[in-house]
Scaffold this motif. Structure first.
Motif, mmCIF file in Angstrom:
data_model
loop_
_atom_site.group_PDB
_atom_site.id
_atom_site.type_symbol
_atom_site.label_atom_id
_atom_site.label_comp_id
_atom_site.label_asym_id
_atom_site.label_seq_id
_atom_site.Cartn_x
_atom_site.Cartn_y
_atom_site.Cartn_z
ATOM 1 N N TYR A 135 -19.259 7.947 -12.767
ATOM 2 C CA TYR A 135 -20.637 7.454 -12.805
ATOM 3 C C TYR A 135 -21.059 7.176 -11.373
ATOM 4 C CZ TYR A 135 -19.697 6.621 -17.759
ATOM 5 O OH TYR A 135 -19.363 6.770 -19.081
ATOM 6 N N ARG A 136 -22.284 7.568 -11.036
ATOM 7 C CA ARG A 136 -22.737 7.378 -9.653
ATOM 8 C C ARG A 136 -23.871 6.371 -9.556
ATOM 9 N NH1 ARG A 136 -21.943 12.951 -6.491
ATOM 10 N NH2 ARG A 136 -22.621 11.668 -4.760
ATOM 11 N N SER A 137 -24.754 6.350 -10.571
ATOM 12 C CA SER A 137 -25.884 5.438 -10.420
ATOM 13 C C SER A 137 -25.401 4.020 -10.720
ATOM 14 C CB SER A 137 -27.021 5.833 -11.354
ATOM 15 O OG SER A 137 -26.827 5.244 -12.627
ATOM 16 N N PRO A 138 -25.931 3.040 -9.952
ATOM 17 C CA PRO A 138 -25.496 1.652 -10.167
ATOM 18 C C PRO A 138 -25.673 1.212 -11.620
ATOM 19 C CG PRO A 138 -26.805 1.817 -8.163
ATOM 20 C CD PRO A 138 -26.870 3.162 -8.825
ATOM 21 N N GLY A 139 -26.760 1.680 -12.265
ATOM 22 C CA GLY A 139 -27.003 1.288 -13.656
ATOM 23 C C GLY A 139 -25.899 1.798 -14.581
ATOM 24 N N ASP A 140 -25.475 3.055 -14.381
ATOM 25 C CA ASP A 140 -24.422 3.624 -15.232
ATOM 26 C C ASP A 140 -23.093 2.886 -15.021
ATOM 27 O OD1 ASP A 140 -26.056 5.473 -16.389
ATOM 28 O OD2 ASP A 140 -25.501 7.120 -15.041
ATOM 29 N N VAL A 141 -22.808 2.578 -13.745
ATOM 30 C CA VAL A 141 -21.545 1.875 -13.458
ATOM 31 C C VAL A 141 -21.580 0.483 -14.097
ATOM 32 C CG1 VAL A 141 -20.016 0.977 -11.643
ATOM 33 C CG2 VAL A 141 -21.220 3.146 -11.284
ATOM 34 N N ASP A 142 -22.717 -0.201 -13.968
ATOM 35 C CA ASP A 142 -22.824 -1.552 -14.547
ATOM 36 C C ASP A 142 -22.671 -1.514 -16.065
ATOM 37 O OD1 ASP A 142 -23.277 -2.305 -11.986
ATOM 38 O OD2 ASP A 142 -25.283 -3.126 -12.297
ATOM 39 N N ARG A 143 -23.315 -0.516 -16.707
ATOM 40 C CA ARG A 143 -23.213 -0.434 -18.170
ATOM 41 C C ARG A 143 -21.757 -0.163 -18.593
ATOM 42 N NH1 ARG A 143 -28.557 1.157 -17.638
ATOM 43 N NH2 ARG A 143 -28.039 3.247 -16.951
ATOM 44 N N SER A 144 -21.080 0.684 -17.841
ATOM 45 C CA SER A 144 -19.676 0.947 -18.151
ATOM 46 C C SER A 144 -18.852 -0.331 -17.963
ATOM 47 C CB SER A 144 -19.151 2.063 -17.233
ATOM 48 O OG SER A 144 -17.774 2.206 -17.381
ATOM 49 N N PHE A 145 -19.155 -1.072 -16.894
ATOM 50 C CA PHE A 145 -18.444 -2.335 -16.617
ATOM 51 C C PHE A 145 -18.597 -3.265 -17.829
ATOM 52 C CE2 PHE A 145 -17.523 -6.422 -14.771
ATOM 53 C CZ PHE A 145 -16.737 -6.202 -13.637
ATOM 54 N N VAL A 146 -19.820 -3.366 -18.347
ATOM 55 C CA VAL A 146 -20.067 -4.293 -19.463
ATOM 56 C C VAL A 146 -19.353 -3.811 -20.733
ATOM 57 C CG1 VAL A 146 -21.840 -5.328 -20.946
ATOM 58 C CG2 VAL A 146 -22.234 -5.129 -18.487
ATOM 59 N N ARG A 147 -19.361 -2.487 -20.971
ATOM 60 C CA ARG A 147 -18.649 -1.969 -22.158
ATOM 61 C C ARG A 147 -17.155 -2.330 -22.067
ATOM 62 N NH1 ARG A 147 -22.096 2.547 -21.338
ATOM 63 N NH2 ARG A 147 -20.503 3.731 -20.218
ATOM 64 N N CYS A 148 -16.584 -2.146 -20.880
ATOM 65 C CA CYS A 148 -15.153 -2.471 -20.693
ATOM 66 C C CYS A 148 -14.920 -3.973 -20.881
ATOM 67 C CB CYS A 148 -14.699 -2.063 -19.287
ATOM 68 S SG CYS A 148 -14.653 -0.290 -19.040
ATOM 69 N N LEU A 149 -15.813 -4.746 -20.306
ATOM 70 C CA LEU A 149 -15.691 -6.209 -20.376
ATOM 71 C C LEU A 149 -15.695 -6.672 -21.831
ATOM 72 C CD1 LEU A 149 -15.474 -8.427 -18.293
ATOM 73 C CD2 LEU A 149 -17.973 -8.493 -18.168
ATOM 74 N N ARG A 150 -16.567 -6.075 -22.636
ATOM 75 C CA ARG A 150 -16.640 -6.450 -24.059
ATOM 76 C C ARG A 150 -15.291 -6.235 -24.741
ATOM 77 N NH1 ARG A 150 -21.674 -7.235 -26.212
ATOM 78 N NH2 ARG A 150 -23.401 -6.411 -24.991
ATOM 79 N N VAL A 151 -14.697 -5.051 -24.471
ATOM 80 C CA VAL A 151 -13.409 -4.725 -25.095
ATOM 81 C C VAL A 151 -12.320 -5.691 -24.608
ATOM 82 C CG1 VAL A 151 -11.563 -2.979 -25.063
ATOM 83 C CG2 VAL A 151 -13.919 -2.314 -25.544
ATOM 84 N N LEU A 152 -12.310 -5.946 -23.301
ATOM 85 C CA LEU A 152 -11.255 -6.814 -22.761
ATOM 86 C C LEU A 152 -11.393 -8.242 -23.278
ATOM 87 C CD1 LEU A 152 -11.132 -5.583 -19.030
ATOM 88 C CD2 LEU A 152 -9.536 -5.033 -20.878
ATOM 89 N N MET A 153 -12.624 -8.754 -23.272
ATOM 90 C CA MET A 153 -12.837 -10.141 -23.697
ATOM 91 C C MET A 153 -12.546 -10.320 -25.188
ATOM 92 S SD MET A 153 -13.773 -12.383 -21.361
ATOM 93 C CE MET A 153 -14.455 -12.495 -19.703
ATOM 94 N N ALA A 154 -12.908 -9.303 -25.989
ATOM 95 C CA ALA A 154 -12.732 -9.432 -27.446
ATOM 96 C C ALA A 154 -11.290 -9.151 -27.867
ATOM 97 C CB ALA A 154 -13.675 -8.467 -28.164
ATOM 98 N N GLY A 155 -10.522 -8.505 -26.999
ATOM 99 C CA GLY A 155 -9.169 -8.079 -27.379
ATOM 100 C C GLY A 155 -8.092 -9.040 -26.928
#
Ligand SMILES: Cc1cc2nc3c(=O)[nH]c(=O)nc-3n(C[C@H](O)[C@H](O)[C@H](O)COP(=O)(O)OP(=O)(O)OC[C@H]3O[C@@H](n4cnc5c(N)ncnc54)[C@H](O)[C@@H]3O)c2cc1C
Length: 293
Positions: free
Chosen positions: A183-203
């Motif tokens: 991912y190159r655009s800051p928005g795409d990277v941030d959205r990916s960060f949040v998706r990962c964060l959701r999985v890590l926090m919930a798991g």
């Protein structure tokens, strides 16, 4: 564009010779790299901050250099308090020479660290080292379940990685290099960060949220509450010299705030990656060069 250019400069031997031999860069380096590592650790620890310490160096070319990096970490462990962490780059331990060599070296550091109540986290580097990183991490976890690993949100398979890392200590960051397909655009990277964060926090992983981004920090603290994690159930991580007031503020609120402290002479590539992240840092760097003339 500027980021790509700075990352290219970070790999240029010629630029390295010019910049690293200039006495004018010393003040800038001191802002991001600890000059007296024992004193810096003591000062941060006194202020209620946790540390992860990185002996600078990467991409070693022979076994002798890789062995020297291991010896440096073993010496470093002597000055670290219990509860500290060390950040290790597998290319500094010989990953480019042999995966087995990097594993053996990392295992030696993990054994010595365990004896001192210190944990080890494997940094994520260039994209062509990521398969080896996770192979070594998985093998190390059999003997050292608390060895941590870094996931770079700019990689499209980062979510899948997080899903597979149940029970592990996982540092989530945006990613400091470049990679094909990333991912190159800051928005795409941030959205990916949040998706990962959701999985890590919930798991079942132990999330280490490595960012200076105020929006992502707010999302992390909200998710932690929603997922029923108390302050010991995750930690924030930031780089030495970046947003120190925010680091102090979070620690003051009772959060676990760990500062990534690099030290050592081999600071060039690290500093260039920091300048690539933030044009304002680059302006600060150039200004400090000019103002000393
Ligand atoms: C502890 C730690 C370990 C890391 N380990 C790795 C690793 O193993 N592999 C890897 O590829 N990368 C690693 N990184 C680097 C990471 O991938 C990013 O390149 C770096 O953290 C910059 O991204 P950011 O999330 O801070 O956000 P950015 O996109 O750089 O910044 C977002 C926002 O944060 C704020 N901000 C950022 N910097 C400053 C500043 N200097 N002053 C004030 N505000 C600021 C601003 O509001 C900015 O708009 C690590 C980062 C940290 C913090």
């Amino acid at each position: 564009m500027l980021r790509q250019a700075m990352l290219a400069v970070s790999k240029s031997g010629r630029a390295e010779r010019v910049i690293s031999t200039s006495p004018l860069t010393r003040d800038v380096v001191k802002r991001y790299v600890a000059d007296d590592i024992a004193a810096v650790i003591t000062a941060l620890t006194r202020r209620g901050l946790l540390v992860t310490v990185d002996h600078l160096g990467e991409e070693v070319r022979d076994r002798e250099q890789a062995g020297a990096a291991v010896r440096e970490y073993l010496t470093l462990l002597g000055v670290l308090p219990a509860g500290a962490d060390v950040s290790v780059k597998l290319t500094a331990l010989g990953l480019r020479l042999s995966e087995q060599l990097a594993f053996d070296h990392a295992a030696a550091i993990c054994r010595a660290a365990a004896g001192r109540g210190v944990t080890v986290t494997l940094d994520a580097e260039e994209h062509d080292t990521i398969r080896g990183l996770h192979a070594v991490h998985a093998a190390l976890r059999r003997e050292h379940p608390d060895v941590g690993v870094v996931v770079q949100a700019y990689l499209p398979d980062s979510l899948e990685r997080c899903e597979k890392l149940g029970g592990a200590r996982v540092r989530l960051c945006k990613g400091a290099y470049t990679a094909p397909g990333a991912y190159r655009s800051p928005g795409d990277v941030d959205r990916s960060f949040v998706r990962c964060l959701r999985v890590l926090m919930a798991g079942t992983a132990y999330p280490m949220v490595a960012t200076h981004d105020p929006r992502l920090l707010r999302i992390a603290s909200t998710l932690a509450v929603l997922d029923g994690r108390d302050v010991t159930g995750f930690e924030y991580q930031m780089l030495y010299g970046v947003r120190p007031e925010e680091q102090a503020r979070l620690a003051g609120l009772g959060a676990q705030m760990r500062v990534y402290v690099p030290y050592g002479d081999d600071w060039y590539a690290y500093l260039m990656r920091r300048l690539a992240e933030r044009p304002r840092n680059l302006a600060f760097f150039l200004r400090s060069l000019v103002s000393r003339r």
